[in-house]
Design a protein around this motif. Structure first.
Motif, PDB file in Angstrom:
ATOM      1  N   LEU A  67      -2.342  12.182   0.934  1.00 41.32           N
ATOM      2  CA  LEU A  67      -0.982  12.608   0.632  1.00 41.32           C
ATOM      3  C   LEU A  67      -0.375  13.270   1.859  1.00 41.32           C
ATOM      4  N   TYR A  68       0.921  13.022   2.082  1.00 42.41           N
ATOM      5  CA  TYR A  68       1.621  13.636   3.210  1.00 42.41           C
ATOM      6  C   TYR A  68       2.912  14.257   2.706  1.00 42.41           C
ATOM      7  N   ASN A  69       3.077  15.568   2.944  1.00 43.24           N
ATOM      8  CA  ASN A  69       4.289  16.285   2.575  1.00 43.24           C
ATOM      9  C   ASN A  69       5.373  16.001   3.610  1.00 43.24           C
ATOM     10  N   ILE A  70       6.398  15.288   3.196  1.00 44.93           N
ATOM     11  CA  ILE A  70       7.466  14.899   4.115  1.00 44.93           C
ATOM     12  C   ILE A  70       8.402  16.065   4.407  1.00 44.93           C
ATOM     13  N   GLN A  82       0.792  -1.212   0.000  1.00 41.90           N
ATOM     14  CA  GLN A  82       0.000   0.000   0.000  1.00 41.90           C
ATOM     15  C   GLN A  82       0.831   1.271   0.000  1.00 41.90           C
ATOM     16  N   LEU A  83       1.957   1.286   0.697  1.00 40.26           N
ATOM     17  CA  LEU A  83       2.764   2.486   0.797  1.00 40.26           C
ATOM     18  C   LEU A  83       4.205   2.117   0.534  1.00 40.26           C
ATOM     19  N   THR A  84       4.834   2.752  -0.468  1.00 43.23           N
ATOM     20  CA  THR A  84       6.165   2.328  -0.854  1.00 43.23           C
ATOM     21  C   THR A  84       7.063   3.517  -1.117  1.00 43.23           C
ATOM     22  N   TYR A  85       8.130   3.644  -0.348  1.00 40.97           N
ATOM     23  CA  TYR A  85       9.227   4.535  -0.705  1.00 40.97           C
ATOM     24  C   TYR A  85      10.430   4.207   0.157  1.00 40.97           C
ATOM     25  N   TYR A 139       7.074  13.377  -0.780  1.00 34.80           N
ATOM     26  CA  TYR A 139       5.768  13.094  -0.177  1.00 34.80           C
ATOM     27  C   TYR A 139       5.521  11.594  -0.189  1.00 34.80           C
ATOM     28  N   SER A 140       4.555  11.162   0.619  1.00 36.01           N
ATOM     29  CA  SER A 140       4.112   9.763   0.614  1.00 36.01           C
ATOM     30  C   SER A 140       2.602   9.746   0.395  1.00 36.01           C
ATOM     31  N   TYR A 141       2.053   8.558   0.176  1.00 31.69           N
ATOM     32  CA  TYR A 141       0.608   8.449  -0.030  1.00 31.69           C
ATOM     33  C   TYR A 141       0.095   7.152   0.583  1.00 31.69           C
TER      34      TYR A 141
END
Length: 359
Positions: free
Chosen positions: A70-73, A24-27, A37-39
């Protein structure tokens, strides 16, 4: 004519949330500064299973809003660009869910970009979390099978980043997420059906290849596909060129162009036969098609094939002609100058004799 072109290659490294493949969430931590950012997807009640993409059971004419968070890192404001794309199949048997120049197949009745709508841009303040709505409006008619595609997310480049990219040498990495989107209404298993379109001469990556094009005309995936193609000169049983690839996939209602490379050889004008066998599980499709390579096309693609340009190398015949011509001109000039010089000397001697007599 061989040209050397300095190219700044922009490589898209997709960090993809695709159908049946990615969590679901990859970085990666080392990529955080570049991504910014992540999602994560907010799964609705009609989500099927626990996949990291939207797999939704819908009804005819249903309207629904789902959300991507969305999240601004970073500590700075950033803008994320969004777009929706239907699933397509590239020449390597890989399904593309993002922006591509691949054409839409005529069999595609419902294009997901007309069904799912997102904002073009979303602005995130430093460290901000924001939910982005995806508005889905289903077709009025009931259908079996799947409507498939992806929501493409990529950070908008700042002015400084664009300047840095222009001045950079070599490969410039860009990062993007793709959120898979799969819509269905029934559990009916639709069987794939492949249809032959055409086979013709062409190039892939500036190299000669026979290009076979066929379509999956049904709203279902084709899995574990093997493509086996042979090219013959018309009237001959000798295989000129062949290619066999396994474990290919095809997206619903998509076409693919399968190349049979000439491996550094030139096209020769004439009539050919293509024999194609495609298998997937217990399914099998075969075609035998006649086609022609015209002299115009052969000359055109041979001139574009970089391997042929390299193989041609130095044109020694032309160089010998030029050298011989230059030598001929030099030798000719030498003899003409010598003859002219002798004549001038004789005239000068005669003038001297005449002067002595007059004295």
């Amino acid at each position: 004519m061989k040209q050397q072109v300095k190219v700044s290659l922009v490589g898209f490294l997709y960090i993809i949330c695709l159908l049946l493949t990615v969590p679901q969430l990859t970085y990666a931590k080392e990529d955080v500064p570049a991504i910014g950012y992540s999602y994560k997807i907010i799964k609705p009640e009609n989500q099927i299973g626990g996949a990291g993409y939207f797999d939704l059971r819908m009804t005819p004419a249903q309207q629904q809003t789902v959300e991507i968070e969305l999240y601004n890192i970073t500590d700075k404001e950033l803008v994320v660009n969004l777009s929706v794309h239907s699933a397509k199949t590239n020449s390597n048997g890989v399904i593309e869910y993002g922006p591509t120049k691949l054409p839409v197949d005529p069999s595609l009745k419902y294009d997901i970009k007309d069904i799912a709508k997102v904002a073009d841009k979303v602005t995130l303040a430093a460290k901000e979390t924001k939910r982005v709505p995806v508005e889905i409006t289903m077709p009025n008619e009931r259908f079996d099978g799947s409507i498939s595609g992806g929501i493409y997310l990529q950070k908008d480049e700042t002015t400084e980043e664009k300047k840095a990219e222009k001045s950079a040498k070599g490969v410039v990495n860009k990062y993007a997420f793709i959120v898979g989107l799969l819509l269905s209404e029934t559990d009916v298993k639709v069987q794939p059906e492949l249809g032959f379109n055409k086979i013709e001469a062409g190039t892939t990556n500036y190299r000669n290849a026979f290009l076979l094009n066929f379509s999956n005309t049904q709203p279902t995936y084709v899995e574990g596909m093997t493509v086996d193609t042979q090219i013959f000169k018309k009237g001959s049983n000798e295989v000129l060129y062949e290619s066999k690839k396994e474990n290919y996939r095809m997206a619903p209602n998509s076409s693919m162009t399968f190349p049979v490379h000439l491996n550094g050889e030139s096209f020769v004008a004439g009539k050919y036969i293509g024999r194609i066998l495609v298998t997937a599980g217990d399914k099998k499709w075969s075609w035998e098609e006649e086609f022609e390579v015209t002299k115009k096309d052969a000359d055109k693609y041979n001139a574009e094939d970089v391997s042929l340009i390299q193989d041609r190398g130095i044109n020694w015949k032309l160089i010998l002609i030029v050298v011989a011509s230059v030598l001929f001109l030099l030798i000719g000039s030498y003899f003409i100058t010598r003859v002219f010089s002798k004549k001038m000397k004789k005239k000068n001697r005669k003038r001297k004799k005449v002067k002595k007599r007059t004295k």
